[in-house]
Design an enzyme around this catalytic site. Structure first.
Site, PDB file in Angstrom:
ATOM      1  N   LYS A  98      -3.304 130.040 -20.805  1.00 20.81           N
ATOM      2  CA  LYS A  98      -2.951 129.203 -19.654  1.00 20.81           C
ATOM      3  C   LYS A  98      -2.460 130.003 -18.469  1.00 20.81           C
ATOM      4  CE  LYS A  98      -1.800 125.557 -22.748  1.00 20.81           C
ATOM      5  NZ  LYS A  98      -0.736 125.080 -23.610  1.00 20.81           N
ATOM      6  N   ARG A 117     -16.565 116.062 -13.834  1.00 20.51           N
ATOM      7  CA  ARG A 117     -15.544 116.124 -14.866  1.00 20.51           C
ATOM      8  C   ARG A 117     -15.286 114.713 -15.377  1.00 20.51           C
ATOM      9  NH1 ARG A 117     -10.850 119.901 -12.860  1.00 20.51           N
ATOM     10  NH2 ARG A 117     -10.594 120.107 -15.103  1.00 20.51           N
TER      11      ARG A 117
END
Ligand SMILES: [Zn+2]
Length: 250
Positions: A59, A240
């Site tokens: 991340k 998306r």
């Protein structure tokens, strides 16, 4: 279709614009964002150094510098990394934690979104005039920091707004509702121990700590918590996953 992590999106966007460029000036507004580095050391290392490569590790966004040092940034849901081709406005730099000036006069910022000036007025001003679908507009890093795909889905549901609605067609009331919903969603996300929602979905990490409940994201085909109708997913807005309730979000 697997969703790219938000950090990957950021890295892909800023990488080509930062790589090979030298930082001539660096400023840091607060130190509570630093881990294992002091303010003087960070600024000393950045100044005069060039960014060789921007990559993602889990991340984190990792900026490898010409000196061999690595600047590791965890944008999480609360912050964003942005490159400006022009001098950012006062409003844009106000909540910038780290501001770097590049050798060609561009700027590289790390900023946080839960700013007290994030009022409905400022929000509407940043989005007005945009004809793009509202979901696209609120995910535009240049307009709003930190609203990733999951939060955009959740906020639009909470505000009862159709994600594909053209932004310039939003009423003032809708802007106000959406503003409140984004604030609420981001605040709840931050309060859930700073752990990402993705962890919640994949089961990585300590489940017990999560308090954030997803009402639409990842719940296609399940009943809407508000009206009971089936939630649907589309990829036509921005490629998306956008999950919404066709009944509540018109
Ligand atoms: Zn519904």
């Amino acid at each position: 279709m697997p969703e790219l992590p938000e950090v990957e999106t950021i890295v892909r966007e800023i990488g080509p614009r930062l790589e090979g460029h030298k930082i001539v000036r660096a400023r840091l507004k607060k130190t509570d964002v630093l881990r294992r580095v002091s303010k003087p050391r960070l600024l000393r290392t950045l100044t005069g150094n060039a960014v060789e490569e921007v990559s993602r590790r889990a991340k984190h966004a990792v900026l490898r510098l010409a000196s061999g040092h690595r600047l590791v940034v965890q944008p999480r849901m609360t912050g964003s990394l942005i490159v400006y081709d022009r001098r950012p406005t006062k409003e844009e730099t106000k909540y910038a934690v780290l501001t770097c000036t590049l050798e060609d006069g561009r700027f590289f910022l790390y900023r946080e979104p839960l700013e007290e000036t994030f009022t409905p007025f400022v929000f509407a001003e940043r989005l007005q005039g945009t004809r793009a679908a509202v979901k696209k507009a609120i995910m535009d890093q240049r307009r709003l920091a930190g609203v990733g795909n999951i939060y955009a889905n959740e906020a639009l549901f909470e505000a009862r707004i159709d994600p594909s609605k053209r932004t310039h067609k939003l009423s003032l009331d809708e802007f106000a509702r959406l503003h409140a919903a984004i604030r609420d969603v981001l605040e709840r996300a931050v309060n859930s121990s700073g752990t990402t929602i993705r962890d919640y979905r994949t089961g990585v990490g300590e489940r017990g700590r999560f308090q954030f409940e997803l009402k639409v994201y990842g719940r296609a085909g399940e009943p809407c918590v508000r009206c009971g109708k089936k939630l649907v997913t589309t990829h036509t807005i921005d490629l998306r996953a956008t999950t919404f309730c066709p009944n509540c979000q018109r």
